[in-house]
Motif scaffolding. Structure first.
Motif, PDB file in Angstrom:
ATOM      1  N   GLY A 281       0.834  -1.213   0.000  1.00  0.00           N
ATOM      2  CA  GLY A 281       0.000   0.000   0.000  1.00  0.00           C
ATOM      3  C   GLY A 281       0.861   1.252   0.000  1.00  0.00           C
ATOM      4  N   VAL A 282       1.920   1.256   0.825  1.00  0.00           N
ATOM      5  CA  VAL A 282       2.826   2.402   0.861  1.00  0.00           C
ATOM      6  C   VAL A 282       3.517   2.561  -0.492  1.00  0.00           C
ATOM      7  CG1 VAL A 282       4.968   3.273   1.889  1.00  0.00           C
ATOM      8  CG2 VAL A 282       3.165   2.400   3.363  1.00  0.00           C
ATOM      9  N   GLY A 283       3.910   1.424  -1.077  1.00  0.00           N
ATOM     10  CA  GLY A 283       4.565   1.478  -2.398  1.00  0.00           C
ATOM     11  C   GLY A 283       3.641   2.055  -3.454  1.00  0.00           C
ATOM     12  N   ARG A 284       2.355   1.645  -3.475  1.00  0.00           N
ATOM     13  CA  ARG A 284       1.400   2.172  -4.445  1.00  0.00           C
ATOM     14  C   ARG A 284       1.131   3.651  -4.199  1.00  0.00           C
ATOM     15  NH1 ARG A 284      -3.188  -1.696  -3.621  1.00  0.00           N
ATOM     16  NH2 ARG A 284      -1.759  -2.989  -2.492  1.00  0.00           N
ATOM     17  N   MET A 285       1.100   4.051  -2.921  1.00  0.00           N
ATOM     18  CA  MET A 285       0.887   5.460  -2.606  1.00  0.00           C
ATOM     19  C   MET A 285       2.050   6.301  -3.139  1.00  0.00           C
ATOM     20  SD  MET A 285       0.534   7.388   1.047  1.00  0.00           S
ATOM     21  CE  MET A 285       2.258   7.191   1.386  1.00  0.00           C
ATOM     22  N   ILE A 286       3.267   5.799  -2.981  1.00  0.00           N
ATOM     23  CA  ILE A 286       4.442   6.528  -3.480  1.00  0.00           C
ATOM     24  C   ILE A 286       4.392   6.597  -5.007  1.00  0.00           C
ATOM     25  CG2 ILE A 286       6.952   6.416  -3.707  1.00  0.00           C
ATOM     26  CD1 ILE A 286       7.006   5.338  -0.821  1.00  0.00           C
ATOM     27  N   GLU A 287       4.004   5.489  -5.663  1.00  0.00           N
ATOM     28  CA  GLU A 287       3.891   5.489  -7.119  1.00  0.00           C
ATOM     29  C   GLU A 287       2.834   6.494  -7.571  1.00  0.00           C
ATOM     30  OE1 GLU A 287       3.030   1.486  -8.275  1.00  0.00           O
ATOM     31  OE2 GLU A 287       5.005   0.760  -7.687  1.00  0.00           O
ATOM     32  N   ALA A 288       1.677   6.516  -6.834  1.00  0.00           N
ATOM     33  CA  ALA A 288       0.610   7.454  -7.203  1.00  0.00           C
ATOM     34  C   ALA A 288       1.088   8.896  -7.023  1.00  0.00           C
ATOM     35  CB  ALA A 288      -0.633   7.193  -6.351  1.00  0.00           C
ATOM     36  N   GLN A 289       1.825   9.173  -5.928  1.00  0.00           N
ATOM     37  CA  GLN A 289       2.342  10.527  -5.714  1.00  0.00           C
ATOM     38  C   GLN A 289       3.351  10.895  -6.802  1.00  0.00           C
ATOM     39  OE1 GLN A 289       3.866  10.486  -1.723  1.00  0.00           O
ATOM     40  NE2 GLN A 289       1.905  11.143  -0.825  1.00  0.00           N
ATOM     41  N   ALA A 290       4.198   9.930  -7.187  1.00  0.00           N
ATOM     42  CA  ALA A 290       5.178  10.199  -8.244  1.00  0.00           C
ATOM     43  C   ALA A 290       4.459  10.464  -9.567  1.00  0.00           C
ATOM     44  CB  ALA A 290       6.142   9.027  -8.385  1.00  0.00           C
TER      45      ALA A 290
ATOM     46  N   GLY B  93       1.397  11.590  -9.906  1.00  0.00           N
ATOM     47  CA  GLY B  93       0.742  12.887  -9.756  1.00  0.00           C
ATOM     48  C   GLY B  93       1.731  14.017  -9.952  1.00  0.00           C
ATOM     49  N   GLU B  94       2.929  13.880  -9.450  1.00  0.00           N
ATOM     50  CA  GLU B  94       3.960  14.915  -9.604  1.00  0.00           C
ATOM     51  C   GLU B  94       4.380  15.028 -11.064  1.00  0.00           C
ATOM     52  OE1 GLU B  94       6.290  18.017  -8.572  1.00  0.00           O
ATOM     53  OE2 GLU B  94       4.806  17.037  -7.296  1.00  0.00           O
ATOM     54  N   ARG B  95       4.502  13.881 -11.777  1.00  0.00           N
ATOM     55  CA  ARG B  95       4.845  13.924 -13.217  1.00  0.00           C
ATOM     56  C   ARG B  95       3.745  14.633 -14.004  1.00  0.00           C
ATOM     57  NH1 ARG B  95       6.727   8.535 -12.406  1.00  0.00           N
ATOM     58  NH2 ARG B  95       4.705   7.778 -13.115  1.00  0.00           N
ATOM     59  N   LEU B  96       2.491  14.311 -13.671  1.00  0.00           N
ATOM     60  CA  LEU B  96       1.359  14.936 -14.343  1.00  0.00           C
ATOM     61  C   LEU B  96       1.343  16.438 -14.084  1.00  0.00           C
ATOM     62  CD1 LEU B  96      -1.162  14.438 -16.054  1.00  0.00           C
ATOM     63  CD2 LEU B  96      -2.404  14.018 -13.934  1.00  0.00           C
ATOM     64  N   ARG B  97       1.612  16.861 -12.873  1.00  0.00           N
ATOM     65  CA  ARG B  97       1.668  18.282 -12.539  1.00  0.00           C
ATOM     66  C   ARG B  97       2.776  18.972 -13.330  1.00  0.00           C
ATOM     67  NH1 ARG B  97       3.757  21.954  -9.010  1.00  0.00           N
ATOM     68  NH2 ARG B  97       5.213  20.591  -7.960  1.00  0.00           N
ATOM     69  N   GLN B  98       3.930  18.299 -13.422  1.00  0.00           N
ATOM     70  CA  GLN B  98       5.047  18.872 -14.187  1.00  0.00           C
ATOM     71  C   GLN B  98       4.670  19.011 -15.673  1.00  0.00           C
ATOM     72  OE1 GLN B  98       7.799  20.213 -13.102  1.00  0.00           O
ATOM     73  NE2 GLN B  98       7.259  19.708 -10.981  1.00  0.00           N
ATOM     74  N   GLU B  99       3.948  18.009 -16.216  1.00  0.00           N
ATOM     75  CA  GLU B  99       3.525  18.079 -17.624  1.00  0.00           C
ATOM     76  C   GLU B  99       2.555  19.250 -17.826  1.00  0.00           C
ATOM     77  OE1 GLU B  99       1.949  14.502 -19.375  1.00  0.00           O
ATOM     78  OE2 GLU B  99       3.569  13.321 -18.520  1.00  0.00           O
ATOM     79  N   ILE B 100       1.619  19.412 -16.871  1.00  0.00           N
ATOM     80  CA  ILE B 100       0.646  20.513 -16.969  1.00  0.00           C
ATOM     81  C   ILE B 100       1.382  21.851 -16.915  1.00  0.00           C
ATOM     82  CG2 ILE B 100      -1.248  21.675 -15.762  1.00  0.00           C
ATOM     83  CD1 ILE B 100      -2.265  18.888 -14.960  1.00  0.00           C
ATOM     84  N   LEU B 101       2.323  21.994 -16.026  1.00  0.00           N
ATOM     85  CA  LEU B 101       3.095  23.238 -15.939  1.00  0.00           C
ATOM     86  C   LEU B 101       3.877  23.479 -17.224  1.00  0.00           C
ATOM     87  CD1 LEU B 101       4.443  23.186 -12.266  1.00  0.00           C
ATOM     88  CD2 LEU B 101       2.782  24.771 -13.234  1.00  0.00           C
TER      89      LEU B 101
END
Length: 186
Positions: free
Chosen positions: A159-168, A170-178
């Motif tokens: 679960g922690v691993g999936r949460m970290i993957e989801a956060q990563a 999400g961060e990639r998606l935010r960087q793409e949007i920016l």
């Protein structure tokens, strides 16, 4: 009271203070170690004890007063005197009881103390067995839930691993949007 005591004394055989009670076993033959036998032989021959051997009797001798002003030495001497006085007070009380009530009462008292000691030893043994049973129950409970704990730990890790993957992600998606906003602003 005196009349009752006189009647009791009249009923008792004259040797009651010097003979053992019938329930007390006969005294065993003494068997001493070679060291004790050698000491008996030395005493019997009148030989002088060699210095530094045997029991140190200096602790039973009167204490010398320390030098004036040496508080620690006085405190130590006073403590030794208190210890010696307490030992002698107890010894005097025990000898007085032995003289008053005779050796049979003393032996019966020793027997009662031995019974109490055996009872306490049984209690200690029972407590040890209870402690071992509790320890075994604890170990069994831990081993019964060991698989469940392992499964929960693995679930938590994944679960922690999936949460970290989801956060990563999400961060990639935010960087793409920016990045796209910057390109669209230009």
């Amino acid at each position: 009271m005196a009349a009752a005591q006189a009647l009791i004394q009249a009923e008792l055989p004259p040797e009651h203070a010097t003979t053992l009670h019938s329930s007390i076993p006969a005294m065993r033959e003494s068997s001493f170690s070679d060291l004790i036998e050698a000491e008996h032989a030395r005493i019997g021959s009148g030989a002088i004890k060699e210095p530094g051997t045997g029991i140190d009797l200096s602790r039973y001798e009167a204490l010398d007063a320390p030098e004036r002003g040496d508080t620690d030495a006085w405190r130590s001497t006073l403590q030794q005197a208190y210890t010696s006085a307490e030992y002698l007070r107890g010894r005097e009380a025990n000898l007085g009881l032995l003289e008053t009530y005779g050796k049979n009462a003393w032996l019966i008292g020793n027997s009662q103390l031995e019974d109490e000691l055996r009872s306490l030893e049984r209690d200690v043994e029972a407590a040890k067995l209870e402690l071992e049973a509790i320890e075994q129950a604890r170990r069994a409970a831990q081993s019964n839930v060991a698989g469940e704990m392992h499964g929960l730990e693995e679930t938590w890790r994944s679960g922690v691993g999936r949460m970290i993957e989801a956060q990563a992600a999400g961060e990639r998606l935010r960087q793409e949007i920016l990045e796209r906003r910057r390109q669209g602003a230009v």
